[in-house]
Design an enzyme around this catalytic site. Structure first.
Site, PDB file in Angstrom:
ATOM      1  N   ALA A 149       0.573  -1.044   0.526  1.00 11.09           N
ATOM      2  CA  ALA A 149       0.041   0.221  -0.378  1.00 11.09           C
ATOM      3  C   ALA A 149       1.451   1.203  -0.250  1.00 11.09           C
ATOM      4  O   ALA A 149       0.683   1.741  -0.685  1.00 11.09           O
ATOM      5  CB  ALA A 149      -0.831   0.007   1.632  1.00 11.09           C
ATOM      6  N   SER A 208      21.898 -19.253 -30.569  1.00 12.70           N
ATOM      7  CA  SER A 208      21.142 -20.713 -29.450  1.00 12.70           C
ATOM      8  C   SER A 208      22.335 -21.402 -29.561  1.00 12.70           C
ATOM      9  O   SER A 208      23.556 -21.156 -29.646  1.00 12.70           O
ATOM     10  CB  SER A 208      20.234 -21.039 -30.797  1.00 12.70           C
ATOM     11  OG  SER A 208      20.069 -22.501 -31.326  1.00 12.70           O
ATOM     12  N   LEU A 209      21.152 -22.606 -28.542  1.00 12.91           N
ATOM     13  CA  LEU A 209      22.245 -23.391 -28.050  1.00 12.91           C
ATOM     14  C   LEU A 209      22.949 -24.571 -28.850  1.00 12.91           C
ATOM     15  O   LEU A 209      21.300 -24.879 -29.167  1.00 12.91           O
ATOM     16  CB  LEU A 209      22.079 -23.339 -26.833  1.00 12.91           C
ATOM     17  CG  LEU A 209      22.265 -22.329 -25.817  1.00 12.91           C
ATOM     18  CD1 LEU A 209      22.204 -22.316 -24.417  1.00 12.91           C
ATOM     19  CD2 LEU A 209      24.185 -22.423 -25.604  1.00 12.91           C
ATOM     20  N   LYS A 240      18.102 -23.674 -17.444  1.00 10.97           N
ATOM     21  CA  LYS A 240      17.341 -23.805 -18.834  1.00 10.97           C
ATOM     22  C   LYS A 240      15.992 -22.825 -18.652  1.00 10.97           C
ATOM     23  O   LYS A 240      15.299 -24.018 -18.677  1.00 10.97           O
ATOM     24  CB  LYS A 240      17.647 -24.468 -20.070  1.00 10.97           C
ATOM     25  CG  LYS A 240      17.565 -24.046 -20.852  1.00 10.97           C
ATOM     26  CD  LYS A 240      17.782 -24.430 -22.288  1.00 10.97           C
ATOM     27  CE  LYS A 240      18.060 -24.148 -23.975  1.00 10.97           C
ATOM     28  NZ  LYS A 240      16.143 -24.239 -24.013  1.00 10.97           N
ATOM     29  N   ARG A 284      14.465 -12.219 -29.757  1.00 12.76           N
ATOM     30  CA  ARG A 284      15.826 -12.364 -30.488  1.00 12.76           C
ATOM     31  C   ARG A 284      15.361 -12.652 -31.626  1.00 12.76           C
ATOM     32  O   ARG A 284      16.311 -12.599 -32.494  1.00 12.76           O
ATOM     33  CB  ARG A 284      16.112 -14.051 -29.791  1.00 12.76           C
ATOM     34  CG  ARG A 284      17.454 -15.117 -30.557  1.00 12.76           C
ATOM     35  CD  ARG A 284      17.765 -15.956 -29.613  1.00 12.76           C
ATOM     36  NE  ARG A 284      18.696 -16.631 -30.503  1.00 12.76           N
ATOM     37  CZ  ARG A 284      17.735 -17.713 -31.637  1.00 12.76           C
ATOM     38  NH1 ARG A 284      17.060 -18.005 -32.071  1.00 12.76           N
ATOM     39  NH2 ARG A 284      19.218 -18.252 -32.285  1.00 12.76           N
ATOM     40  N   GLU A 298      16.152 -14.215 -20.049  1.00 13.86           N
ATOM     41  CA  GLU A 298      14.606 -14.631 -20.053  1.00 13.86           C
ATOM     42  C   GLU A 298      13.615 -13.730 -19.526  1.00 13.86           C
ATOM     43  O   GLU A 298      14.096 -13.937 -18.559  1.00 13.86           O
ATOM     44  CB  GLU A 298      15.249 -16.487 -19.765  1.00 13.86           C
ATOM     45  CG  GLU A 298      13.942 -16.728 -20.551  1.00 13.86           C
ATOM     46  CD  GLU A 298      14.330 -17.220 -21.937  1.00 13.86           C
ATOM     47  OE1 GLU A 298      15.633 -17.347 -22.493  1.00 13.86           O
ATOM     48  OE2 GLU A 298      14.049 -18.598 -22.350  1.00 13.86           O
ATOM     49  N   LYS A 306      28.520 -23.901 -19.737  1.00 13.48           N
ATOM     50  CA  LYS A 306      28.969 -23.130 -19.530  1.00 13.48           C
ATOM     51  C   LYS A 306      30.270 -23.169 -19.265  1.00 13.48           C
ATOM     52  O   LYS A 306      30.494 -22.876 -17.957  1.00 13.48           O
ATOM     53  CB  LYS A 306      28.403 -21.067 -20.093  1.00 13.48           C
ATOM     54  CG  LYS A 306      26.846 -21.409 -20.210  1.00 13.48           C
ATOM     55  CD  LYS A 306      26.702 -20.138 -19.898  1.00 13.48           C
ATOM     56  CE  LYS A 306      25.026 -19.253 -20.422  1.00 13.48           C
ATOM     57  NZ  LYS A 306      24.336 -18.657 -19.873  1.00 13.48           N
TER      58      LYS A 306
HETATM   59  S1  IVH Z   1      22.555 -18.841 -22.412  1.00 12.19           S
HETATM   60  C1  IVH Z   1      25.357 -17.877 -26.565  1.00 12.19           C
HETATM   61  N1  IVH Z   1      21.658 -18.959 -20.377  1.00 12.19           N
HETATM   62  O1  IVH Z   1      17.992 -21.196 -24.039  1.00 12.19           O
HETATM   63  C2  IVH Z   1      24.693 -18.350 -25.447  1.00 12.19           C
HETATM   64  N2  IVH Z   1      20.069 -19.412 -22.558  1.00 12.19           N
HETATM   65  O2  IVH Z   1      18.646 -23.502 -26.919  1.00 12.19           O
HETATM   66  C3  IVH Z   1      23.042 -18.240 -25.880  1.00 12.19           C
HETATM   67  N3  IVH Z   1      17.971 -19.897 -22.365  1.00 12.19           N
HETATM   68  O3  IVH Z   1      17.692 -18.496 -26.827  1.00 12.19           O
HETATM   69  C4  IVH Z   1      22.244 -17.929 -24.504  1.00 12.19           C
HETATM   70  N4  IVH Z   1      18.699 -20.174 -20.096  1.00 12.19           N
HETATM   71  O4  IVH Z   1      16.893 -17.768 -24.829  1.00 12.19           O
HETATM   72  C5  IVH Z   1      21.405 -18.676 -21.891  1.00 12.19           C
HETATM   73  N5  IVH Z   1      20.851 -19.968 -18.853  1.00 12.19           N
HETATM   74  C6  IVH Z   1      20.314 -19.686 -20.168  1.00 12.19           C
HETATM   75  C7  IVH Z   1      19.460 -20.126 -20.109  1.00 12.19           C
HETATM   76  C8  IVH Z   1      19.442 -19.448 -21.663  1.00 12.19           C
HETATM   77  C9  IVH Z   1      16.974 -20.121 -21.473  1.00 12.19           C
HETATM   78  C10 IVH Z   1      17.835 -20.612 -23.310  1.00 12.19           C
HETATM   79  C11 IVH Z   1      17.930 -18.441 -24.581  1.00 12.19           C
HETATM   80  C12 IVH Z   1      18.437 -19.440 -25.349  1.00 12.19           C
HETATM   81  C13 IVH Z   1      18.266 -20.834 -25.790  1.00 12.19           C
HETATM   82  C14 IVH Z   1      18.748 -21.086 -26.666  1.00 12.19           C
END
Ligand code: IVH
Length: 680
Positions: A40, A88-89, A120, A141, A179, A295
């Site tokens: 409030a 992307s990954l 993730k 993105r 995210e 990573k």
């Molecule tokens: S790093 C160069 N860290 O996963 C590294 N991505 O497939 C790119 N995502 O589009 C992303 N959690 O939206 C990273 N802890 C995290 C993440 C993450 C979710 C998603 C992100 C990206 C997708 C990649």
């Protein structure tokens, strides 16, 4: 509380205090989860800010917390080119693949790496740009290179700081990545409201988050309880840190919410242990995660490893196995698709899988259905993986009742009644009646939908309503709809009628490639549509193309060529196209690629293309390199010197890496072409 009106200076001062206090309290509440004042009291400060700002509109700053409630309604999203691509990954699925990843990395690095293990998050990736510590621009993105400007929408997300604390506030520019997602509670609440309002519920948290962010009216976004976690930066060097773990710590200190489950692992064994731990924690979390991102922690090691055109070599996403659950089959229906393919779909006793309620699951096709030997009332195992449609993977035979009724694949189309056909070389069973009403509705839904003309406001429900009301019998009819007839439809009214008509008007002139996609020609997807459009430039010349002319195009095979020919030679297509013209649809002339390059600039080089390019068609890209004296190959060989890899590249990329060829992503390719064209 009545008080004397403030002078302009006093207002400016008070506004600054209010902004500072509101930022502080929002951070305590949303990021630290440790509020200093009650809701409030917060609301009262907020109201004071809004009132003062409306009295002195010129004193509103871009970092004002009042943007949290949404700003002006947009007509469309602007495109933003990311400074650095949002990659992307690559995915891995088991321990063995993790070991492969670790071994590959160790080979390339002089020192032993440590790994960051991060949940993730299953939401939407965004980039936030801060200039001198103030949030100035935010985007989706998109395809990794170009995204949509959703700054106003992102300002409404509570966890996203509008202004940074500490040393980061002095940086000329900081590109932050993370995210946006919706917590399960917020998702359930949102769906309850939607159902109560007679709206379609969202299928899962991720769709709900994406749907909430991509709202032209930021006030709608503001009404959705979106959250944010930071996971990286486009320019980490600006933060003067040497590792991902310190980067996240520093980003946390300047005001970003950091996921509490991130963990630094010293060995692969620790990574594995953390993966198992996350899997256990997953059901109890109040947000969706679909795996763990691993990573390499040290930034200099990341640099050594580098990236392919689509993903960094220093990180992988270790996905969780698809989630499964048992439930029973209440009915099976046979749906007619737009090309006449019949898909059996089971109606299930609703079951929650990873927080998503599943009511229907595909049985794919006749063979799948018969292999399962599925019967009414059977207990089945249903699997859901990511965004794909849930599927029935197994019948639990021990649970079958003797009375369970056998099911048969129909011999006649459930919509038009005509006999179904199955070609010997296909699994698909089809209704081949070109006038089948079931196919027509599906075709129209495709035509108006995202992969067609993308007419905003014409979704499945609306298209079906137009067909049922007899207002649309075929696609050209969309362009002759009248406001009065639309407004008279159940639940439409003048406002929504006008909106839809305006959206249709916007599409009265379309690009040839988009129009080809919308027509739903078999085997013609986005890439082929662009190729055809770039090569033939007009619908007339495409219609007149011979089979040989089509086959001569790189990337077009027998199947596609004959499907295109067959489509344009159908009498029904001729009359359909005439009706489009009569209804006032126009096709925008195709812009030819400018190829004034020096004719020998790329002499001796042989280019190979893979994946999709976002800013030009593959055909145009090929023409451009040829004009600069290069050759174009259609498969990988020792002859090839350069591989241009667009989005979703195929195996050519892996092979090219093995051969050590020059690999250009889209940005690098465009840069090269620019240099060539300017004669550098
Ligand atoms: S790093 C160069 N860290 O996963 C590294 N991505 O497939 C790119 N995502 O589009 C992303 N959690 O939206 C990273 N802890 C995290 C993440 C993450 C979710 C998603 C992100 C990206 C997708 C990649």
């Amino acid at each position: 509380m009545a008080s004397k009106p403030l002078s302009r200076e006093q207002a400016a001062q008070r506004l600054e205090t209010l902004r500072r206090e509101l930022h502080l309290h929002a951070h305590r509440y949303h990021v630290l989860d440790d509020p200093l004042i009650t809701d409030a009291e917060y609301d009262q400060l907020f109201r004071e800010l809004v009132d003062l700002e409306s009295a002195f509109p010129d004193l509103v700053t871009p970092d004002s917390p009042s943007h949290r409630v949404g700003g002006a309604v947009l007509d469309a999203f602007q495109q933003v080119r990311h400074k650095k691509p949002l990659l992307s990954l690559d995915n891995i699925f088991n321990e063995e693949e993790l070991q492969d990843f670790a071994t590959r990395i160790r080979k390339a690095l002089p020192d032993k790496p440590a790994f960051m293990a991060e949940p993730k998050l299953d939401g939407l990736a965004v980039e936030l740009v801060y200039e001198q510590g103030v949030f100035t621009s935010g985007s989706t993105r998109g395809d990794g290179l170009v995204g949509e400007d959703i700054t106003a929408q992102l300002k409404t997300v509570a966890g996203i700081p509008l202004k940074l604390h500490g040393p980061a506030a002095a940086l000329p520019e900081l590109q932050v990545r993370g995210e946006v997602f919706l917590r399960r509670k917020g998702f359930a609440e949102l769906n309850r409201k939607r159902l109560a309002a007679g709206e379609q519920p969202f299928a899962n948290c991720r769709n709900a988050a994406a749907g909430s962010l991509r709202q032209l009216d930021p006030a709608v976004t503001a009404s959705r309880p979106l959250s944010f976690f930071v996971y990286g930066a486009g320019n980490p060097e600006a933060m003067q840190v040497d590792s991902q773990s310190r980067l996240l710590q520093a980003l946390g200190e300047c005001g970003f919410p950091v996921n509490p489950l991130i963990t630094l692992c010293k060995s692969e064994d620790e990574v594995v242990a953390q993966y198992r731990k996350l899997q256990e924690l997953r059901p109890g979390l109040d947000y969706d995660i679909d795996g763990m991102v691993v990573k390499v922690d040290t930034l200099s090691q990341q640099e050594i490893l580098g990236a392919t055109s689509h993903a960094p070599r220093w990180a992988v996403a270790w996905k969780f196995p698809p989630s499964q659950a048992r439930t029973s089959v209440e009915a099976v229906e046979f749906q007619v698709g737009r090309t006449g393919v019949i898909t059996p779909v089971a109606t299930l006793t609703p079951i929650s899988i990873d927080g998503v309620v599943v009511r229907k699951a595909t049985l794919h096709n006749q063979d799948w259905m018969e292999r399962l030997d599925i019967r009414l009332g059977d207990t089945v195992l249903v699997q859901r993986a990511g965004d794909v449609i849930p599927e029935v993977v197994k019948v639990i035979l021990e649970n079958r009742e003797d009375s369970a009724e056998a099911l048969h694949f129909p011999e006649a189309c459930p919509v038009c009644g005509q006999a179904l056909q199955r070609r010997a070389d296909e699994v698909a069973v089809r209704c081949v009646n070109p006038d089948c009403g079931g196919q027509l509705v599906r075709r129209l839904i495709h035509f108006a939908g995202k992969s067609g003309l993308d007419i905003v406001g014409l979704g499945k429900k609306q298209v079906a309503a137009l067909v049922n009301a007899g207002l649309v019998a075929d696609a050209p009819d969309f362009f002759q709809l009248e406001a009065s007839a639309l407004a008279a439809l159940d639940g439409w009214g003048e406002k929504s009628a006008a909106k839809v008509l305006a959206a249709i008007e916007q599409r009265r002139e379309v690009e040839l490639s988009r129009f080809l996609m919308a027509l739903g020609i078999r085997h013609v997807g986005e890439v082929t549509a662009e190729l055809l459009a770039a090569h033939f430039s007009s619908l007339e010349s495409l219609q007149a193309a011979t089979l040989d002319e089509l086959l001569a195009l790189d990337g077009i095979g027998e199947e596609v060529a004959s499907s295109v020919q067959e489509f344009f030679h159908r009498p029904a297509t001729q009359s359909l196209l005439e009706r489009f013209t009569a209804a006032g649809l126009r096709i925008r002339p195709v812009q030819q690629a400018k190829t004034q390059a020096r004719a020998d600039a790329l002499q001796g080089r042989v280019f190979l293309f893979t994946g999709t390019l976002s800013s030009l068609s593959r055909d145009a890209a090929k023409q451009a390199v040829k004009a600069a004296g290069a050759q174009v190959a259609s498969s990988i060989s020792k002859r090839v010197t350069d591989l241009v890899a667009g989005a979703k590249p195929g195996s050519k990329l892996v092979e090219a890496e093995r051969l050590g060829l020059t690999i250009l992503d889209e940005a690098a390719f465009l840069k090269l072409m620019q240099e060539v064209q300017h004669g550098k």
